[in-house]
Design a protein around this motif. Structure first.
Motif, PDB file in Angstrom:
ATOM      1  N   GLY A 138     -50.324  -9.820 -26.976  1.00 59.65           N
ATOM      2  CA  GLY A 138     -50.621 -11.255 -27.029  1.00 59.65           C
ATOM      3  C   GLY A 138     -51.490 -11.689 -25.864  1.00 59.65           C
ATOM      4  O   GLY A 138     -52.438 -12.464 -26.029  1.00 59.65           O
ATOM      5  N   GLU A 139     -51.147 -11.179 -24.662  1.00 59.66           N
ATOM      6  CA  GLU A 139     -51.948 -11.524 -23.483  1.00 59.66           C
ATOM      7  C   GLU A 139     -53.361 -10.954 -23.612  1.00 59.66           C
ATOM      8  O   GLU A 139     -54.342 -11.616 -23.250  1.00 59.66           O
TER       9      GLU A 139
ATOM     10  N   SER B 285     -54.875 -10.445 -26.381  1.00 52.81           N
ATOM     11  CA  SER B 285     -55.551 -11.285 -27.372  1.00 52.81           C
ATOM     12  C   SER B 285     -56.046 -12.583 -26.739  1.00 52.81           C
ATOM     13  O   SER B 285     -57.142 -13.056 -27.024  1.00 52.81           O
ATOM     14  N   LYS B 286     -55.216 -13.158 -25.844  1.00 46.90           N
ATOM     15  CA  LYS B 286     -55.629 -14.388 -25.152  1.00 46.90           C
ATOM     16  C   LYS B 286     -56.881 -14.141 -24.323  1.00 46.90           C
ATOM     17  O   LYS B 286     -57.793 -14.970 -24.286  1.00 46.90           O
TER      18      LYS B 286
ATOM     19  N   LYS C 129     -59.769 -13.686 -26.878  1.00 50.58           N
ATOM     20  CA  LYS C 129     -60.096 -14.832 -27.735  1.00 50.58           C
ATOM     21  C   LYS C 129     -60.321 -16.125 -26.969  1.00 50.58           C
ATOM     22  O   LYS C 129     -61.009 -17.015 -27.459  1.00 50.58           O
ATOM     23  N   TYR C 130     -59.701 -16.234 -25.763  1.00 51.93           N
ATOM     24  CA  TYR C 130     -59.824 -17.501 -25.033  1.00 51.93           C
ATOM     25  C   TYR C 130     -60.437 -17.344 -23.644  1.00 51.93           C
ATOM     26  O   TYR C 130     -61.490 -17.906 -23.352  1.00 51.93           O
ATOM     27  N   PHE C 131     -59.767 -16.550 -22.784  1.00 57.83           N
ATOM     28  CA  PHE C 131     -60.189 -16.514 -21.385  1.00 57.83           C
ATOM     29  C   PHE C 131     -61.605 -15.978 -21.206  1.00 57.83           C
ATOM     30  O   PHE C 131     -62.412 -16.589 -20.489  1.00 57.83           O
TER      31      PHE C 131
ATOM     32  N   MET D 245     -56.545 -23.973 -23.984  1.00 57.88           N
ATOM     33  CA  MET D 245     -56.297 -22.901 -24.938  1.00 57.88           C
ATOM     34  C   MET D 245     -55.862 -23.457 -26.291  1.00 57.88           C
ATOM     35  O   MET D 245     -56.199 -22.912 -27.328  1.00 57.88           O
ATOM     36  N   GLU D 246     -55.167 -24.591 -26.270  1.00 55.58           N
ATOM     37  CA  GLU D 246     -54.665 -25.168 -27.521  1.00 55.58           C
ATOM     38  C   GLU D 246     -55.773 -25.864 -28.290  1.00 55.58           C
ATOM     39  O   GLU D 246     -55.615 -26.202 -29.455  1.00 55.58           O
TER      40      GLU D 246
ATOM     41  N   GLU E 201     -59.218 -24.879 -28.879  1.00 60.03           N
ATOM     42  CA  GLU E 201     -60.413 -24.061 -29.022  1.00 60.03           C
ATOM     43  C   GLU E 201     -61.391 -24.752 -29.958  1.00 60.03           C
ATOM     44  O   GLU E 201     -61.022 -25.644 -30.721  1.00 60.03           O
TER      45      GLU E 201
END
Length: 571
Positions: free
Chosen positions: A121-122, A124-125, A128-130, A278-279, A281
């Motif tokens: 999950g981390e 993926s974060k 996909k985000y960071f 993050m919420e 995007e």
């Protein structure tokens, strides 16, 4: 039986079932036994009294096996348990020792699986985000750098222009002042010359009078007695000139600064860069994620779809209007678009009948692609334009690419986005447009700032959103994720690799033509080599263009012939 190594996988056509003497495709996985299973062995596994309670999942959803670690106190046993009170891993024998009596003992593999899920999950974060968000911020900084340089350049030009203007005014005033001194000097000298003449005349007069008086004073001169008294005229009065005064200019460096202007930093607090939460995007990324999830669901519905043990020829036909078949695109109606190296682009039906033909500037690149709507879009390098051909055969200008020459193109089956490989001078990149033609992403360098591409002449997208490009000048297949982060590169199986046409299928395989061996290589979703799926044994002598249709048939075009051959390799 343990999982096959990468070297073993490279020698196989697919992942082999872990059951002894079974050579079928191991598309399932037993989390208890930690081994792949084919569909038949999976059914037996679930019916066997000894293994009927084992958890069996699709191979890609498998639990990763707990790394082996021997117990220091009991070297013949593995650490497979975890004591929550002591927060240490244990072997089964340690767990019954008195020091752990009454403690909560858990399955270490379950904890490892939970941790693995958290790490995944981390990860993926990050992906996909960071990383995308940070790259966006970095792009903002790069834009700010460009803007600051542009502003400062304009300031320097303004300062030089002001200085030049001031210098011109100084020169003009100086010239006028010097000319004025000449005029004033000329006027004063003229006045003094006039006074000098006056005195010259008076001196002449005095000499004349002196001679006359001298004559009168002579003893023999009797006139003195009869002459009236002579009077000497007074000395003419003149005035001294009033010399001009020079009043020196009184100015300082500050005065010059006021005249020229100065650059200063405004007295205001700088704004913080906006970091997208993050919420929240971007709508596009959310849409992409949703489409990917839908794609995964479809993939799960096709869980029985797997590699066949052999490749079967379905049909073969000659394509009229082209000399060869460098690139192949299949639209949703089942019709085929084929192009050769001379710019001929034709549309045929599945029987090889010519439907339409046109001349383009394309060559050996993958420069056309069918959209989800059934249209065709293609690139024109010379005009730096992407055109659209609608189903009613109307051709319109779709996207202008500015200074960049579009080479290859692919229309996403996930969200309709358009991926374009392009170059300019010595630069190359992949640009993403949305289906309306608006630029939304460009991919050019990896995390170390190194150029990813040299000539991305074929491009496609995998079911997970990965962007896969054949780079002929780099002699590799370059794969990045949907955020543009480099995932892996594939360099073939020999000393040389010359990638041409590339495509993906419904279960994430990557298929790419090798121009050196004239074969088609099959890779898994992570770039692992699975097999040479097509070679001269299947009648392929010069593979160049590949495309998988909605019925999972593989269409292969060659450059020595205008024949397109269709194969079935999934079951």
């Amino acid at each position: 039986m343990s999982e096959p190594s990468d070297e073993q996988a490279a020698m196989q056509h697919y992942l082999v079932c872990g059951t002894e003497d079974c050579q079928k495709n191991g598309q399932f996985y037993c989390n208890a036994c930690h081994r792949p299973l084919c569909e038949q062995c999976k059914d037996k596994h679930q019916k066997s009294p000894n293994t009927q309670n084992h958890e069996i999942v699709l191979y890609r959803h498998r639990k990763h096996q707990l790394p082996v670690e021997l117990c220091q106190d009991h070297p013949t046993r593995n650490k497979e348990l975890f004591c929550r009170e002591c927060s240490i891993p244990l072997c089964s024998k340690c767990s019954i020792m008195k020091e752990h009596k009454g403690h909560d003992i858990d399955d270490l593999e379950e904890i490892y699986t939970g941790k693995y899920a958290v790490w995944q999950g981390e990860f993926s974060k990050i992906q996909k985000y960071f990383l995308p968000t940070t790259n966006d911020l970095k792009s903002d900084i790069e834009e700010d750098v460009t803007e600051i340089k542009k502003i400062m350049k304009s300031f320097r030009a303004s300062i030089k222009a002001e200085a030049e203007s001031l210098k011109n005014l100084v020169d003009e005033v100086t010239s006028e002042s010097i000319e004025n001194t000449h005029t004033m000097e000329k006027s004063l000298l003229k006045m003094l010359k006039s006074q000098e003449t006056t005195y010259d005349d008076y001196i002449t007069y005095l000499w004349k009078m002196s001679d006359e008086f001298q004559e009168y004073l002579s003893i023999t001169n009797k006139k003195l007695l009869f002459t009236k008294t002579l009077k000497i005229q007074p000395i003419p009065e003149t005035t001294k000139p009033v010399p001009p005064e020079f009043i020196a200019g009184r100015f300082s460096k500050n005065d010059i600064t006021k005249l020229l202007g100065k650059v200063s930093v405004p007295n205001r607090k700088p704004e913080k860069r906006k970091i997208q939460p993050m919420e929240a995007e971007s709508a596009h990324m959310k849409s992409t994620e949703k489409q990917l999830e839908q794609s995964k669901e479809k993939s799960d519905m096709k869980q029985t779809l797997s590699l066949s043990s052999s490749v079967t020829k379905v049909r073969e036909y000659s394509v009229p209007g082209v000399d060869c078949a460098y690139h192949v695109s299949v639209d949703k109606s089942g019709r085929l678009w084929v192009s050769d190296s001379k710019g001929n682009l034709v549309q045929t039906d599945l029987q090889g009948n010519l439907l339409q033909k046109m001349q383009t500037s394309g060559g050996f690149e993958g420069y056309h692609t069918a959209t989800r709507d059934g249209d065709l879009i293609y690139t024109d390098q010379n005009k730096k334009v992407i055109y659209r051909i609608t189903q009613d055969r109307k051709i319109t200008e779709f996207i202008k690419t500015g200074d960049w020459k579009p080479i290859s193109i692919h229309s996403s089956r996930i969200n309709g986005d358009i991926l374009v490989g392009m170059y300019k001078d010595e630069e190359t990149k992949v640009t993403r447009y949305n289906k309306a033609g608006k630029e939304i992403q460009h991919i050019q360098r990896d995390n170390q700032g190194k150029e990813l591409y040299k000539y991305p002449h074929y491009i496609t997208e995998n079911i997970n959103g990965d962007i896969c490009t054949s780079d002929i000048n780099n002699e590799k297949v370059v794969v990045v994720n949907k955020s543009g982060q480099h995932r892996f590169s594939y360099t073939g199986q020999g000393s040389r690799f010359c990638p041409y046409g590339i495509c993906t299928d419904a279960i994430g395989h990557i298929l790419v033509c090798d121009g050196i061996s004239n074969t088609v290589h099959l890779l898994d979703q992570d770039g692992g080599f699975l097999s040479v799926i097509l070679s001269s044994q299947q009648g392929i002598k010069s593979s160049r263009g590949v495309c998988v249709d909605d019925e999972n048939n593989l269409h292969v075009g060659q450059f020595l012939t205008n024949t397109v051959t269709v194969y079935k390799y999934l079951q």
